[in-house]
Design a protein around this motif. Structure first.
Motif, PDB file in Angstrom:
ATOM      1  N   ARG A   1       0.827  -1.204   0.000  1.00  0.00           N
ATOM      2  CA  ARG A   1       0.000   0.000   0.000  1.00  0.00           C
ATOM      3  C   ARG A   1       0.863   1.257   0.000  1.00  0.00           C
ATOM      4  NH1 ARG A   1      -2.637  -1.076   4.241  1.00  0.00           N
ATOM      5  NH2 ARG A   1      -1.601   0.306   5.725  1.00  0.00           N
TER       6      ARG A   1
ATOM      7  N   SER B   1       4.903   5.810  -4.926  1.00  0.00           N
ATOM      8  CA  SER B   1       5.292   5.850  -6.343  1.00  0.00           C
ATOM      9  C   SER B   1       4.391   6.764  -7.145  1.00  0.00           C
ATOM     10  CB  SER B   1       5.248   4.436  -6.919  1.00  0.00           C
ATOM     11  OG  SER B   1       6.138   3.592  -6.218  1.00  0.00           O
TER      12      SER B   1
ATOM     13  N   TYR C   1       4.114   1.595  -0.784  1.00  0.00           N
ATOM     14  CA  TYR C   1       5.004   1.727  -1.937  1.00  0.00           C
ATOM     15  C   TYR C   1       4.238   2.261  -3.145  1.00  0.00           C
ATOM     16  CZ  TYR C   1       8.629   0.745  -5.348  1.00  0.00           C
ATOM     17  OH  TYR C   1       9.571   0.871  -6.336  1.00  0.00           O
ATOM     18  N   ARG C   2       3.012   1.757  -3.353  1.00  0.00           N
ATOM     19  CA  ARG C   2       2.212   2.242  -4.477  1.00  0.00           C
ATOM     20  C   ARG C   2       1.853   3.710  -4.322  1.00  0.00           C
ATOM     21  NH1 ARG C   2      -0.148  -2.910  -4.067  1.00  0.00           N
ATOM     22  NH2 ARG C   2      -1.832  -2.088  -2.750  1.00  0.00           N
ATOM     23  N   SER C   3       1.480   4.106  -3.094  1.00  0.00           N
ATOM     24  CA  SER C   3       1.107   5.504  -2.867  1.00  0.00           C
ATOM     25  C   SER C   3       2.310   6.436  -2.993  1.00  0.00           C
ATOM     26  CB  SER C   3       0.464   5.671  -1.476  1.00  0.00           C
ATOM     27  OG  SER C   3       1.398   5.371  -0.462  1.00  0.00           O
TER      28      SER C   3
END
Length: 380
Positions: A374, A380, A376-378
């Motif tokens: 969660r 990125s 890492y995606r946010s």
């Protein structure tokens, strides 16, 4: 210097741990789930290891009181050296107070000005510093590059040559091509040394480390250094090899001669840890199941893990600020995974160094993956 370190987001600060080394900790007064220690087999707080430490303190006291060569070398120390030699398949072993002191002692005892040391570029700082204090010429070959080592070995050397490498690299988690390195070193009539701090207890059929896993004997790897404060859960280190090697170190290694011996209670605790390693191979098997679980989950989430089959699972981030920001976000979620930044790693390779232990549970690993995915995606 301090001002610049802060500006570069590289300022280091200590955290205060309450209680034993285990996954669920209290750090700086707050509960966290830690994925950052080197207690790979979960032995640092194992009841049998703790009990042996207490019994050792009752028998020998809490301090050795003298150097090994004065009167600080107890029966416990001697038994541990014999057990470590047998465990690693070497003639003899010699205890040092830390892995850093062991590496410095080897280089200082064996090398002189005019000699040379050839090292992997990603070797641990203790090996690099050891080369520097020895007075020998230090040359570094490209990481894991056997051909680059061969190029350096082919250059004329006025005297002796020592090739040294980590077995498992502490910040990348990958394993050195030890068989090929050993072969090239032998062809060039060079000593070959492996620092197996992160392989001992974790790899191999019996947990004897990277050399056991790769079936490399004392002839192929004459100098082995291992630490006791990681998978074995205690403290200190040892060097193992031939009788002549150990006698040379006893006579000449300043970091052995001129320092107080480790407490005998630590030696007793380490003997107990070795017994657990022998009697409970399922700990090692379980740890490797956790490693596979984490890597499979990370791949499904698209997390850029570095190539490692060991408990060291680095998540490549790149910029120092991005790594520290992600680490702080994890801590806000109760997960302790510190950022590793330059100068510990090369520029633009900052990372989160996830480490797994047999003390972790599959649910805890899944929780880390969920939060990491969660955040890492946010980010990125």
């Amino acid at each position: 210097m301090l001002r610049q370190r802060r500006a570069d987001h590289g300022y280091r600060q200590r955290r205060i741990l309450e209680g034993p080394q285990q996954p669920e900790q209290v750090i700086d007064g707050r509960p966290v789930l830690a994925f950052c220690g080197n207690d790979y087999l979960g032995l640092a707080a194992h009841p049998a290891v703790v009990a042996a430490f207490k019994a050792g303190a009752n028998r020998y006291g809490v301090g050795a009181g003298a150097a090994h060569l004065v009167n600080g070398h107890t029966r416990a120390h001697h038994r541990l050296e014999e057990a470590l030699a047998a465990f690693t398949g070497r003639d003899r072993a010699l205890l040092f107070s830390t892995g850093y002191m062991a590496n410095l002692g080897v280089a200082q005892a064996l090398l002189r000005r005019g000699d040379r040391v050839l090292q992997d570029r990603l070797n641990h700082a203790s090996l690099i510093d050891a080369a520097r204090i020895s007075g020998a010429r230090l040359q570094r070959y490209r990481h894991g590059d056997v051909d680059d080592l061969s190029r350096l070995l082919a250059q004329p050397a006025p005297q002796d040559t020592l090739v040294s490498t980590d077995g498992v690299f502490s910040m990348d988690g990958d394993i050195a091509p030890l068989a090929a390195l050993a072969d090239r070193s032998r062809q060039a009539d060079a000593w070959f040394m492996v620092d197996d701090a992160h392989g001992l207890g974790v790899l191999g059929a019996t947990g004897a480390g990277t050399l056991e896993a790769l079936e490399l004997d004392q002839t192929q790897v004459p100098l082995l250094m291992g630490t006791l404060g990681k998978a074995l859960g205690t403290a200190g280190a040892f060097v193992a090899g031939s009788d002549d090697l150990i006698e040379t170190l006893i006579q000449s290694a300043r970091t052995y001669i001129y320092t107080t011996a480790m407490p005998a209670a630590v030696a007793e605790a380490t003997l107990a840890a070795l017994e657990v390693v022998h009697q409970e191979p399922e700990r090692r098997e379980y740890l490797h199941r956790l490693i596979r679980q984490f890597r499979t989950g990370a791949a499904e989430l698209g997390l850029p893990l570095m190539d490692s089959t060991t408990p060291i699972q680095p998540l490549q981030v790149g910029h120092t600020l991005a790594a520290t920001t992600l680490s702080e976000a994890l801590l806000a979620q109760g997960l302790l995974v510190p950022a590793i930044r330059p100068p510990t790693v090369p520029p633009n390779t900052a990372r989160l160094r996830v480490t797994l232990s047999a003390a972790h549970t599959p649910d805890q690993v899944d929780h880390l993956l969920t939060v990491l995915g969660r955040l890492y995606r946010s980010d990125s």
